[in-house]
Design a protein around this motif. Structure first.
Motif, PDB file in Angstrom:
ATOM      1  N   ILE A 131      46.667  41.156  50.320  1.00  0.00           N
ATOM      2  CA  ILE A 131      46.707  40.508  49.946  1.00  0.00           C
ATOM      3  C   ILE A 131      47.015  39.966  51.060  1.00  0.00           C
ATOM      4  O   ILE A 131      47.891  40.451  52.521  1.00  0.00           O
ATOM      5  N   LEU A 132      46.372  39.579  51.515  1.00  0.00           N
ATOM      6  CA  LEU A 132      46.042  38.685  53.512  1.00  0.00           C
ATOM      7  C   LEU A 132      45.986  37.555  54.268  1.00  0.00           C
ATOM      8  O   LEU A 132      46.947  37.286  54.963  1.00  0.00           O
ATOM      9  N   ASN A 133      46.225  36.987  52.833  1.00  0.00           N
ATOM     10  CA  ASN A 133      46.204  34.983  52.942  1.00  0.00           C
ATOM     11  C   ASN A 133      47.082  34.555  52.239  1.00  0.00           C
ATOM     12  O   ASN A 133      47.357  34.816  50.751  1.00  0.00           O
ATOM     13  N   ALA A 134      47.266  33.216  51.777  1.00  0.00           N
ATOM     14  CA  ALA A 134      47.747  32.302  50.401  1.00  0.00           C
ATOM     15  C   ALA A 134      46.799  32.075  49.649  1.00  0.00           C
ATOM     16  O   ALA A 134      47.488  32.336  48.305  1.00  0.00           O
ATOM     17  N   ALA A 135      45.693  32.093  50.053  1.00  0.00           N
ATOM     18  CA  ALA A 135      44.426  31.534  48.798  1.00  0.00           C
ATOM     19  C   ALA A 135      44.564  33.339  47.819  1.00  0.00           C
ATOM     20  O   ALA A 135      44.735  33.199  46.970  1.00  0.00           O
ATOM     21  N   GLN A 136      44.582  33.892  49.093  1.00  0.00           N
ATOM     22  CA  GLN A 136      44.675  35.848  47.599  1.00  0.00           C
ATOM     23  C   GLN A 136      45.855  35.495  47.073  1.00  0.00           C
ATOM     24  O   GLN A 136      46.068  36.399  45.365  1.00  0.00           O
ATOM     25  N   PHE A 137      47.313  35.279  47.370  1.00  0.00           N
ATOM     26  CA  PHE A 137      48.359  35.207  47.053  1.00  0.00           C
ATOM     27  C   PHE A 137      48.794  34.589  45.084  1.00  0.00           C
ATOM     28  O   PHE A 137      49.053  35.022  45.168  1.00  0.00           O
ATOM     29  N   GLU A 138      47.965  32.913  45.574  1.00  0.00           N
ATOM     30  CA  GLU A 138      47.829  32.369  44.837  1.00  0.00           C
ATOM     31  C   GLU A 138      46.914  32.719  43.372  1.00  0.00           C
ATOM     32  O   GLU A 138      47.289  32.918  42.136  1.00  0.00           O
ATOM     33  N   LYS A 139      46.084  33.877  44.090  1.00  0.00           N
ATOM     34  CA  LYS A 139      44.948  33.797  42.825  1.00  0.00           C
ATOM     35  C   LYS A 139      45.224  35.077  42.475  1.00  0.00           C
ATOM     36  O   LYS A 139      45.349  35.318  41.197  1.00  0.00           O
ATOM     37  N   ALA A 140      46.297  35.926  43.132  1.00  0.00           N
ATOM     38  CA  ALA A 140      46.643  37.095  42.500  1.00  0.00           C
ATOM     39  C   ALA A 140      47.957  37.118  42.108  1.00  0.00           C
ATOM     40  O   ALA A 140      47.594  37.683  40.802  1.00  0.00           O
ATOM     41  N   MET A 141      48.270  35.725  41.876  1.00  0.00           N
ATOM     42  CA  MET A 141      49.373  35.666  40.742  1.00  0.00           C
ATOM     43  C   MET A 141      48.641  35.197  39.625  1.00  0.00           C
ATOM     44  O   MET A 141      49.633  35.024  38.535  1.00  0.00           O
ATOM     45  N   ARG A 142      47.729  34.109  39.720  1.00  0.00           N
ATOM     46  CA  ARG A 142      47.463  33.362  38.379  1.00  0.00           C
ATOM     47  C   ARG A 142      46.635  34.524  37.786  1.00  0.00           C
ATOM     48  O   ARG A 142      46.608  34.004  36.921  1.00  0.00           O
ATOM     49  N   ALA A 143      46.179  35.656  37.782  1.00  0.00           N
ATOM     50  CA  ALA A 143      45.623  36.191  37.401  1.00  0.00           C
ATOM     51  C   ALA A 143      47.191  37.605  36.922  1.00  0.00           C
ATOM     52  O   ALA A 143      46.436  38.262  35.887  1.00  0.00           O
ATOM     53  N   GLY A 144      47.767  37.133  36.761  1.00  0.00           N
ATOM     54  CA  GLY A 144      49.591  38.013  36.545  1.00  0.00           C
ATOM     55  C   GLY A 144      50.064  38.705  36.673  1.00  0.00           C
ATOM     56  O   GLY A 144      50.714  39.697  36.306  1.00  0.00           O
ATOM     57  N   SER A 145      49.907  38.551  38.425  1.00  0.00           N
ATOM     58  CA  SER A 145      50.686  39.341  39.438  1.00  0.00           C
ATOM     59  C   SER A 145      52.242  39.613  38.657  1.00  0.00           C
ATOM     60  O   SER A 145      52.391  38.106  38.963  1.00  0.00           O
ATOM     61  N   LYS A 146      52.550  40.251  38.415  1.00  0.00           N
ATOM     62  CA  LYS A 146      54.308  40.379  38.485  1.00  0.00           C
ATOM     63  C   LYS A 146      55.122  40.683  40.765  1.00  0.00           C
ATOM     64  O   LYS A 146      56.152  40.104  40.099  1.00  0.00           O
ATOM     65  N   PHE A 147      54.145  40.679  40.956  1.00  0.00           N
ATOM     66  CA  PHE A 147      54.423  41.677  42.733  1.00  0.00           C
ATOM     67  C   PHE A 147      53.840  41.400  43.667  1.00  0.00           C
ATOM     68  O   PHE A 147      52.361  41.966  43.330  1.00  0.00           O
ATOM     69  N   ILE A 148      53.198  40.711  44.777  1.00  0.00           N
ATOM     70  CA  ILE A 148      52.420  41.032  45.724  1.00  0.00           C
ATOM     71  C   ILE A 148      52.783  41.537  46.976  1.00  0.00           C
ATOM     72  O   ILE A 148      53.846  42.098  47.771  1.00  0.00           O
ATOM     73  N   VAL A 149      52.210  42.154  47.787  1.00  0.00           N
ATOM     74  CA  VAL A 149      52.018  43.958  48.615  1.00  0.00           C
ATOM     75  C   VAL A 149      50.795  43.052  49.516  1.00  0.00           C
ATOM     76  O   VAL A 149      49.812  43.235  49.612  1.00  0.00           O
ATOM     77  N   THR A 150      52.169  43.386  51.044  1.00  0.00           N
ATOM     78  CA  THR A 150      50.975  42.989  51.934  1.00  0.00           C
ATOM     79  C   THR A 150      50.743  43.871  53.044  1.00  0.00           C
ATOM     80  O   THR A 150      51.900  44.610  53.482  1.00  0.00           O
ATOM     81  N   PRO A 151      49.508  44.410  53.088  1.00  0.00           N
ATOM     82  CA  PRO A 151      49.444  45.173  54.430  1.00  0.00           C
ATOM     83  C   PRO A 151      50.243  44.994  56.006  1.00  0.00           C
ATOM     84  O   PRO A 151      50.776  45.483  56.692  1.00  0.00           O
ATOM     85  N   GLY A 152      50.822  43.758  56.323  1.00  0.00           N
ATOM     86  CA  GLY A 152      51.723  43.260  57.402  1.00  0.00           C
ATOM     87  C   GLY A 152      51.476  41.396  56.801  1.00  0.00           C
ATOM     88  O   GLY A 152      51.958  41.571  55.987  1.00  0.00           O
ATOM     89  N   THR A 153      52.130  41.212  58.259  1.00  0.00           N
ATOM     90  CA  THR A 153      53.339  40.038  57.321  1.00  0.00           C
ATOM     91  C   THR A 153      52.585  38.594  58.774  1.00  0.00           C
ATOM     92  O   THR A 153      52.713  39.233  59.485  1.00  0.00           O
ATOM     93  N   THR A 154      52.146  37.524  58.205  1.00  0.00           N
ATOM     94  CA  THR A 154      51.634  36.933  58.529  1.00  0.00           C
ATOM     95  C   THR A 154      53.277  35.459  57.898  1.00  0.00           C
ATOM     96  O   THR A 154      53.322  34.863  56.884  1.00  0.00           O
ATOM     97  N   GLN A 155      52.891  34.558  58.636  1.00  0.00           N
ATOM     98  CA  GLN A 155      54.155  33.171  58.935  1.00  0.00           C
ATOM     99  C   GLN A 155      53.902  32.406  57.036  1.00  0.00           C
ATOM    100  O   GLN A 155      54.049  31.909  56.251  1.00  0.00           O
ATOM    101  N   GLU A 156      51.716  31.937  56.796  1.00  0.00           N
ATOM    102  CA  GLU A 156      51.525  31.655  55.993  1.00  0.00           C
ATOM    103  C   GLU A 156      51.863  32.579  55.054  1.00  0.00           C
ATOM    104  O   GLU A 156      51.895  31.782  53.525  1.00  0.00           O
ATOM    105  N   LEU A 157      51.605  33.269  54.654  1.00  0.00           N
ATOM    106  CA  LEU A 157      52.302  34.895  53.063  1.00  0.00           C
ATOM    107  C   LEU A 157      53.856  34.133  53.380  1.00  0.00           C
ATOM    108  O   LEU A 157      53.995  34.433  51.950  1.00  0.00           O
ATOM    109  N   LEU A 158      54.587  34.006  53.772  1.00  0.00           N
ATOM    110  CA  LEU A 158      56.187  34.046  54.049  1.00  0.00           C
ATOM    111  C   LEU A 158      56.466  32.459  53.428  1.00  0.00           C
ATOM    112  O   LEU A 158      56.859  32.813  52.363  1.00  0.00           O
TER     113      LEU A 158
END
Length: 213
Positions: free
Chosen positions: A74-101
């Motif tokens: 997951i690289l950005n907020a849009a992907q985070f939201e889509k993954a969550m709506r798809a039913g993800s129980k947890f989110i994993v990112t290769p690095g971290t940005t303020q947007e993701l936090l």
């Protein structure tokens, strides 16, 4: 919603190895997830590296009993939201940005944020995170790096991912600051293509048996 450390740990402590999967089709996602769960690997990370990823996450979340499916790469907020709506129980990112936090703080699902340097770990600690993904593990110093930071960064735990194999997994799992490891070897592409789900279940069972001893 805060950092949700306890919710994240309840997933990461289910097993020593988190399967990291790139799924090419929904048709294989369900039997693959069932094979992994049958072998004891309930927490499964499906990476957003394929076009089928979101549909695969949704299918596994809806149809595979016992699976705790999460989303990776997951690289950005849009992907985070889509993954969550798809039913993800947890989110994993290769690095971290303020947007993701920022998006993570408002989300009900926990984030396993990626870090590869001492400074990145310290920055995440300032944000309240004590459990992180160490990526790419082997290329960033491996188990020796994590061992060397265990004292100065006491209280921080890691899920190393990247270059982890059955041969080196124990060197990571023996460390007190490692909760689990992420690996793709439990679902080799050739076995998935062949539909050899029994072989994948066996690999999952072997991964569950990996300990520090």
């Amino acid at each position: 919603m805060g950092v949700k450390t306890e919710k994240l740990l309840s997933i990461l402590t289910l097993q020593p190895v988190i399967p990291v999967l790139a799924v090419d089709s929904v048709a294989t996602a369900i039997p693959l997830a069932r094979a992994l769960v049958a072998g004891g690997l309930k927490a499964i990370e499906i990476t957003l590296r394929t076009e089928a990823a979101l549909d695969a996450i949704r299918a596994v979340a809806d149809e595979v009993e016992g699976a705790e499916v999460g989303s990776g790469t997951i690289l950005n907020a849009a992907q985070f939201e889509k993954a969550m709506r798809a039913g993800s129980k947890f989110i994993v990112t290769p690095g971290t940005t303020q947007e993701l936090l920022d998006v993570s703080r408002k989300a009900p699902v926990p984030l396993l944020p990626g870090a590869a340097t001492v400074s990145e770990v310290m920055s995440l600690r300032e944000e309240g995170y004590s459990v992180m993904k160490f990526f790419p593990a082997e290329q960033s110093g491996g188990a020796a790096f994590l061992k060397s930071v265990s004292s100065p960064l006491a209280g921080t735990s890691f899920c190393p991912t990247g270059g982890i194999t059955p041969a080196n997994a124990k060197s990571y799992l023996s460390l007190p600051n490692v909760v689990c490891v992420g690996g793709s070897w439990v679902a080799p592409k050739e076995l998935v293509t062949a539909g050899d789900w029994k072989a994948i279940t066996r690999l999952a069972e072997e991964a569950c048996a990996l300990t520090a001893s």
